[in-house]
Design a protein around this motif. Structure first.
Motif, PDB file in Angstrom:
ATOM      1  N   ALA A 109     -19.003  -4.682   8.274  1.00 37.94           N
ATOM      2  CA  ALA A 109     -19.000  -4.692   6.576  1.00 37.94           C
ATOM      3  C   ALA A 109     -18.687  -3.425   5.981  1.00 37.94           C
ATOM      4  N   LYS A 110     -19.305  -2.407   6.665  1.00 39.17           N
ATOM      5  CA  LYS A 110     -19.068  -0.997   6.211  1.00 39.17           C
ATOM      6  C   LYS A 110     -17.532  -0.659   6.339  1.00 39.17           C
ATOM      7  N   VAL A 111     -17.159  -0.866   7.491  1.00 36.65           N
ATOM      8  CA  VAL A 111     -15.630  -0.350   7.683  1.00 36.65           C
ATOM      9  C   VAL A 111     -14.739  -1.177   7.009  1.00 36.65           C
ATOM     10  N   LYS A 112     -14.813  -2.492   6.803  1.00 37.86           N
ATOM     11  CA  LYS A 112     -14.161  -3.246   5.541  1.00 37.86           C
ATOM     12  C   LYS A 112     -14.324  -2.666   4.285  1.00 37.86           C
ATOM     13  N   ARG A 113     -15.142  -2.390   3.717  1.00 36.67           N
ATOM     14  CA  ARG A 113     -15.506  -1.756   2.437  1.00 36.67           C
ATOM     15  C   ARG A 113     -15.018  -0.317   2.423  1.00 36.67           C
ATOM     16  N   GLN A 114     -15.016   0.383   3.457  1.00 40.09           N
ATOM     17  CA  GLN A 114     -14.277   1.698   3.462  1.00 40.09           C
ATOM     18  C   GLN A 114     -12.685   1.395   3.323  1.00 40.09           C
ATOM     19  N   MET A 115     -12.422   0.722   3.882  1.00 41.85           N
ATOM     20  CA  MET A 115     -10.795   0.295   4.151  1.00 41.85           C
ATOM     21  C   MET A 115     -10.295  -0.049   2.520  1.00 41.85           C
ATOM     22  N   ARG A 116     -11.142  -1.048   2.033  1.00 43.24           N
ATOM     23  CA  ARG A 116     -10.833  -1.345   0.623  1.00 43.24           C
ATOM     24  C   ARG A 116     -10.808  -0.308  -0.358  1.00 43.24           C
ATOM     25  N   GLN A 117     -11.715   0.625   0.028  1.00 42.56           N
ATOM     26  CA  GLN A 117     -11.746   1.816  -0.975  1.00 42.56           C
ATOM     27  C   GLN A 117     -10.691   3.122  -0.791  1.00 42.56           C
ATOM     28  N   ASP A 118      -9.980   2.906   0.313  1.00 40.23           N
ATOM     29  CA  ASP A 118      -8.887   4.095   0.632  1.00 40.23           C
ATOM     30  C   ASP A 118      -7.862   4.092  -0.297  1.00 40.23           C
ATOM     31  N   PRO A 119      -7.880   4.825  -1.347  1.00 37.57           N
ATOM     32  CA  PRO A 119      -6.476   4.962  -2.126  1.00 37.57           C
ATOM     33  C   PRO A 119      -5.280   5.237  -1.452  1.00 37.57           C
ATOM     34  N   GLN A 120      -5.211   5.712  -0.245  1.00 34.84           N
ATOM     35  CA  GLN A 120      -3.948   6.086   0.491  1.00 34.84           C
ATOM     36  C   GLN A 120      -3.508   4.911   1.126  1.00 34.84           C
ATOM     37  N   ASN A 121      -4.251   3.757   1.346  1.00 36.52           N
ATOM     38  CA  ASN A 121      -3.706   2.602   2.116  1.00 36.52           C
ATOM     39  C   ASN A 121      -4.476   1.676   1.476  1.00 36.52           C
ATOM     40  N   PRO A 122      -3.787   1.191   0.311  1.00 42.02           N
ATOM     41  CA  PRO A 122      -4.335  -0.164  -0.507  1.00 42.02           C
ATOM     42  C   PRO A 122      -4.235  -1.345   0.282  1.00 42.02           C
ATOM     43  N   GLU A 123      -4.654  -2.302   0.177  1.00 40.64           N
ATOM     44  CA  GLU A 123      -4.505  -3.695   0.797  1.00 40.64           C
ATOM     45  C   GLU A 123      -3.304  -4.122   0.057  1.00 40.64           C
ATOM     46  N   TRP A 124      -2.384  -4.819   0.967  1.00 48.91           N
ATOM     47  CA  TRP A 124      -1.066  -5.520   0.376  1.00 48.91           C
ATOM     48  C   TRP A 124      -1.509  -6.618  -0.646  1.00 48.91           C
ATOM     49  N   THR A 125      -0.708  -6.816  -1.530  1.00 46.62           N
ATOM     50  CA  THR A 125      -0.687  -8.120  -2.362  1.00 46.62           C
ATOM     51  C   THR A 125       0.437  -8.915  -1.868  1.00 46.62           C
ATOM     52  N   LYS A 126       0.367 -10.052  -2.490  1.00 48.03           N
ATOM     53  CA  LYS A 126       1.531 -11.029  -2.490  1.00 48.03           C
ATOM     54  C   LYS A 126       2.681 -10.451  -2.732  1.00 48.03           C
ATOM     55  N   LYS A 127       2.782  -9.693  -4.052  1.00 47.02           N
ATOM     56  CA  LYS A 127       3.858  -9.065  -4.511  1.00 47.02           C
ATOM     57  C   LYS A 127       4.278  -8.040  -3.604  1.00 47.02           C
ATOM     58  N   ASP A 128       3.491  -7.244  -2.998  1.00 48.64           N
ATOM     59  CA  ASP A 128       3.972  -6.276  -1.953  1.00 48.64           C
ATOM     60  C   ASP A 128       4.807  -6.819  -0.587  1.00 48.64           C
ATOM     61  N   PHE A 129       4.051  -8.120  -0.457  1.00 41.38           N
ATOM     62  CA  PHE A 129       4.879  -8.606   0.710  1.00 41.38           C
ATOM     63  C   PHE A 129       6.160  -9.123   0.288  1.00 41.38           C
ATOM     64  N   ALA A 130       6.132 -10.015  -1.012  1.00 44.55           N
ATOM     65  CA  ALA A 130       7.449 -10.504  -1.498  1.00 44.55           C
ATOM     66  C   ALA A 130       8.540  -9.066  -1.592  1.00 44.55           C
ATOM     67  N   LYS A 131       8.243  -7.978  -1.675  1.00 43.21           N
ATOM     68  CA  LYS A 131       8.982  -6.761  -1.941  1.00 43.21           C
ATOM     69  C   LYS A 131       9.673  -6.154  -0.415  1.00 43.21           C
ATOM     70  N   ALA A 132       8.840  -6.536   0.431  1.00 38.98           N
ATOM     71  CA  ALA A 132       9.023  -6.011   1.676  1.00 38.98           C
ATOM     72  C   ALA A 132      10.226  -6.234   2.350  1.00 38.98           C
ATOM     73  N   ARG A 133      10.963  -5.277   3.024  1.00 42.34           N
ATOM     74  CA  ARG A 133      12.112  -5.614   3.904  1.00 42.34           C
ATOM     75  C   ARG A 133      12.019  -5.005   5.382  1.00 42.34           C
ATOM     76  N   PRO A 134      12.807  -5.631   6.013  1.00 42.80           N
ATOM     77  CA  PRO A 134      12.976  -4.939   7.305  1.00 42.80           C
ATOM     78  C   PRO A 134      13.488  -3.612   7.687  1.00 42.80           C
ATOM     79  N   ALA A 135      12.748  -3.249   8.534  1.00 43.13           N
ATOM     80  CA  ALA A 135      12.777  -1.540   8.857  1.00 43.13           C
ATOM     81  C   ALA A 135      14.431  -1.326   9.138  1.00 43.13           C
ATOM     82  N   SER A 136      15.249  -2.335   9.582  1.00 42.60           N
ATOM     83  CA  SER A 136      16.613  -2.303   9.919  1.00 42.60           C
ATOM     84  C   SER A 136      17.461  -1.975   8.580  1.00 42.60           C
ATOM     85  N   GLU A 137      16.821  -2.262   7.587  1.00 41.61           N
ATOM     86  CA  GLU A 137      17.556  -2.105   6.136  1.00 41.61           C
ATOM     87  C   GLU A 137      17.073  -1.036   5.432  1.00 41.61           C
TER      88      GLU A 137
END
Length: 113
Positions: free
Chosen positions: A17-45
């Motif tokens: 639980a502590k690790v998950k809490r720290q992950m959620r609070q990391d400003p440099q690595n925010p959790e992806w939202t549905k909008k983020d996944f919708a904008k994602a493109r393959p590395a080849s592009e």
């Protein structure tokens, strides 16, 4: 859940639980939202525009051993300890040497097939 390797130590529920809490609070690595996944493109592009065509080609090149034209079939086989010991004694590649010995046997005994 996948099978764990021997001596694997899982975190306690409190530590997890502590690790998950720290992950959620990391400003440099925010959790992806549905909008983020919708904008994602393959590395080849994306990569050619970021690092150039040549570097992107190197980064996207498949790793590991190339696929064989004729793949070997994975099977389970029971061999006597003496046979396994004999082939393993000469080092790595012992399964390939067993395959070669069986191929040679087939070539020398075509009437058995």
């Amino acid at each position: 859940m996948p099978k764990l390797k021997p001596r694997t130590v899982l975190p306690t529920p409190a530590k997890d639980a502590k690790v998950k809490r720290q992950m959620r609070q990391d400003p440099q690595n925010p959790e992806w939202t549905k909008k983020d996944f919708a904008k994602a493109r393959p590395a080849s592009e994306v990569l050619p525009g970021l690092v150039g065509e040549e570097a992107a080609e190197k980064l996207l090149k498949p790793r590991g051993r190339p696929k064989a034209e004729v793949a070997k079939e994975r099977i389970d086989i029971r061999l006597s300890p003496e046979v396994v010991e004999y082939f393993k004694a000469s080092g790595s590649g012992w399964q390939t040497r067993i395959d070669a010995a069986l191929r040679q046997f087939i070539a020398e005994h075509p009437h058995l097939v």
